[in-house]
Motif scaffolding. Structure first.
Motif, PDB file in Angstrom:
ATOM      1  N   ARG A  58    -180.107 -47.566 -19.749  1.00 21.63           N
ATOM      2  CA  ARG A  58    -182.029 -47.842 -19.977  1.00 21.63           C
ATOM      3  C   ARG A  58    -182.178 -46.450 -21.207  1.00 21.63           C
ATOM      4  O   ARG A  58    -181.936 -45.680 -19.773  1.00 21.63           O
ATOM      5  N   LEU A  59    -182.787 -45.874 -21.846  1.00 23.29           N
ATOM      6  CA  LEU A  59    -182.580 -44.663 -21.926  1.00 23.29           C
ATOM      7  C   LEU A  59    -181.455 -43.950 -22.470  1.00 23.29           C
ATOM      8  O   LEU A  59    -182.330 -42.863 -21.903  1.00 23.29           O
ATOM      9  N   SER A  60    -180.930 -43.833 -22.731  1.00 25.41           N
ATOM     10  CA  SER A  60    -179.711 -43.427 -22.136  1.00 25.41           C
ATOM     11  C   SER A  60    -179.355 -42.997 -23.648  1.00 25.41           C
ATOM     12  O   SER A  60    -179.586 -42.846 -24.609  1.00 25.41           O
ATOM     13  N   PRO A  61    -179.249 -41.448 -23.805  1.00 26.62           N
ATOM     14  CA  PRO A  61    -179.340 -40.428 -24.969  1.00 26.62           C
ATOM     15  C   PRO A  61    -178.262 -40.938 -25.499  1.00 26.62           C
ATOM     16  O   PRO A  61    -177.065 -41.544 -25.021  1.00 26.62           O
ATOM     17  N   TRP A  67    -173.589 -44.225 -29.548  1.00 26.58           N
ATOM     18  CA  TRP A  67    -173.945 -43.446 -30.746  1.00 26.58           C
ATOM     19  C   TRP A  67    -175.549 -42.736 -31.033  1.00 26.58           C
ATOM     20  O   TRP A  67    -175.559 -41.788 -31.432  1.00 26.58           O
ATOM     21  N   LEU A  68    -176.223 -44.237 -30.757  1.00 28.53           N
ATOM     22  CA  LEU A  68    -177.698 -43.708 -31.244  1.00 28.53           C
ATOM     23  C   LEU A  68    -178.600 -43.601 -29.706  1.00 28.53           C
ATOM     24  O   LEU A  68    -179.541 -44.127 -30.376  1.00 28.53           O
ATOM     25  N   GLY A  69    -178.305 -44.546 -28.713  1.00 23.98           N
ATOM     26  CA  GLY A  69    -178.595 -43.720 -27.733  1.00 23.98           C
ATOM     27  C   GLY A  69    -179.077 -45.694 -27.277  1.00 23.98           C
ATOM     28  O   GLY A  69    -178.255 -46.436 -28.242  1.00 23.98           O
ATOM     29  N   THR A  70    -179.571 -45.484 -26.426  1.00 25.09           N
ATOM     30  CA  THR A  70    -180.334 -46.857 -25.907  1.00 25.09           C
ATOM     31  C   THR A  70    -181.487 -46.965 -25.620  1.00 25.09           C
ATOM     32  O   THR A  70    -182.539 -45.450 -25.657  1.00 25.09           O
ATOM     33  N   ASP A  71    -182.566 -48.024 -25.847  1.00 22.46           N
ATOM     34  CA  ASP A  71    -183.812 -48.004 -25.469  1.00 22.46           C
ATOM     35  C   ASP A  71    -184.087 -48.447 -24.385  1.00 22.46           C
ATOM     36  O   ASP A  71    -183.216 -48.500 -23.567  1.00 22.46           O
ATOM     37  N   GLN A  72    -185.565 -49.388 -23.832  1.00 22.06           N
ATOM     38  CA  GLN A  72    -185.964 -49.257 -22.452  1.00 22.06           C
ATOM     39  C   GLN A  72    -185.031 -50.402 -22.009  1.00 22.06           C
ATOM     40  O   GLN A  72    -185.163 -50.775 -20.791  1.00 22.06           O
ATOM     41  N   ASP A  76    -178.145 -51.331 -27.382  1.00 21.93           N
ATOM     42  CA  ASP A  76    -177.910 -50.326 -28.062  1.00 21.93           C
ATOM     43  C   ASP A  76    -179.103 -49.747 -29.228  1.00 21.93           C
ATOM     44  O   ASP A  76    -179.076 -51.063 -30.230  1.00 21.93           O
ATOM     45  N   VAL A  77    -179.090 -48.660 -29.905  1.00 24.43           N
ATOM     46  CA  VAL A  77    -179.523 -49.047 -30.824  1.00 24.43           C
ATOM     47  C   VAL A  77    -178.845 -48.819 -32.128  1.00 24.43           C
ATOM     48  O   VAL A  77    -179.354 -49.384 -32.743  1.00 24.43           O
ATOM     49  N   ALA A 252    -187.329 -40.667 -24.815  1.00 18.12           N
ATOM     50  CA  ALA A 252    -186.547 -41.324 -25.304  1.00 18.12           C
ATOM     51  C   ALA A 252    -186.614 -40.882 -26.618  1.00 18.12           C
ATOM     52  O   ALA A 252    -186.741 -42.212 -27.500  1.00 18.12           O
ATOM     53  N   PRO A 253    -186.825 -39.580 -27.452  1.00 20.25           N
ATOM     54  CA  PRO A 253    -187.098 -39.732 -29.046  1.00 20.25           C
ATOM     55  C   PRO A 253    -186.400 -40.773 -29.584  1.00 20.25           C
ATOM     56  O   PRO A 253    -186.475 -41.639 -30.755  1.00 20.25           O
ATOM     57  N   TRP A 254    -184.979 -40.806 -29.781  1.00 15.48           N
ATOM     58  CA  TRP A 254    -183.998 -41.448 -30.275  1.00 15.48           C
ATOM     59  C   TRP A 254    -184.601 -43.356 -30.477  1.00 15.48           C
ATOM     60  O   TRP A 254    -183.600 -43.498 -31.602  1.00 15.48           O
ATOM     61  N   ALA A 255    -184.752 -43.608 -29.987  1.00 14.70           N
ATOM     62  CA  ALA A 255    -185.156 -45.511 -29.940  1.00 14.70           C
ATOM     63  C   ALA A 255    -186.110 -45.134 -30.891  1.00 14.70           C
ATOM     64  O   ALA A 255    -186.093 -46.590 -31.203  1.00 14.70           O
TER      65      ALA A 255
END
Length: 286
Positions: A58-61, A67-72, A76-77, A252-255
């Protein structure tokens, strides 16, 4: 004589296409839209389920695995953004078509029949135009209940007046023209005059407005999803995705930025296309 008359529209269409190809903004819009369509159609076929959770990541960059990270919830975003593209593009086009058909029918009747028909239909249109579109869409969505279908209904109900006004103005400008009078003199009915002569000659401004309104519908639906009146979790709708992840924006701004950028690029693509079509069809801009 017949051959000459048949060549004029073809030559005009070729000139319009050449102007459109020379418009760098419109071409950029088409490229962006094509990229989004291909990604939305093909991308989800090679990725997993948009609802698949893995709390261990969770919340991985962004990484090679995501490729776009993960959310809470460890989803997969990229997968959710691409699935959301299908939803948002379908919603925008569906709302535009529903608004275009209903608004054009009302405007066509008002401009063609005139009299009390015109007064009644235009006063109803004025009532809808009197309210801010987002506020009215929120009220309709709240009354119908939060869901993706109700969002489409709400946004379509606030979008049709623009088409009604536009097609009415076109009909009023065209109904006294010589080719319309000639059609009436040959015995054409009101319906035939409207469908064969008035409506086809009013398509250019409708196409321009429709291009802008697809982006506007996507943006409005995303706004409704963000405040909870639209698609509900776990549906991967872009506005709802931004709403779900807004509390983790510092961590995690990417999410939240990935669906926001997707909204930006989609609305930009349709606005660029609309600008290009307007430049092609507007004789004053030539």
């Amino acid at each position: 004589m017949t051959t000459t008359l048949e060549r004029v529209p073809k030559r005009s269409e070729n000139v319009s296409l050449r102007r459109l190809r020379r418009n760098s903004g419109a071409m950029l819009g088409f490229v962006l839209l094509l990229f989004l369509l291909v990604a939305a159609l093909i991308g989800p076929l090679f990725l997993g389920s948009p609802g698949a959770q893995d709390l261990a990541v969770r919340l991985s960059p962004p990484s090679a695995a995501h490729w776009l990270g993960t959310d809470q919830l460890g989803r997969d975003v990229l997968t959710r953004v691409l699935n959301g593209a299908r939803i948002s593009l379908s919603l925008g086009v569906g709302v535009m078509l529903a608004s275009l058909v209903s608004g054009s029918l009302i405007g066509l009747l008002a401009g063609l029949l005139g009299g009390w028909w015109d007064e009644v239909l235009m006063r109803v249109t004025d009532v809808f135009l009197a309210f801010p579109s987002l506020i009215l869409a929120m009220a309709i969505s709240a009354a119908l209940g939060p869901s993706l279908t109700n969002v489409m209904i709400a946004v379509a109900l606030v979008s049709w007046p623009t088409y009604a006004r536009l097609i009415r103005a076109q009909v009023l400008a065209l109904r006294e023209r010589e080719f319309v009078e000639a059609a009436r003199a040959l015995g054409s009915s009101q319906g035939r005059v409207a469908l064969r002569h008035l409506l086809p000659n009013s398509l250019a401004p409708l196409l321009v407005q429709g291009s802008f309104d697809v982006g506007s519908a996507i943006l409005t639906a995303a706004g409704l999803g963000f405040i909870g009146f639209g698609a509900q979790p776990p549906t991967p709708e872009w506005g709802a995705m931004v709403s779900e992840t807004r509390n983790y924006i510092s961590q995690a701004p990417w999410a939240s930025s990935a669906p926001a950028v997707a909204i930006l690029l989609t609305v930009l693509a349709f606005n660029l296309i609309g600008d290009g079509l307007r430049d092609v069809f507007d004789p004053r801009g030539r």
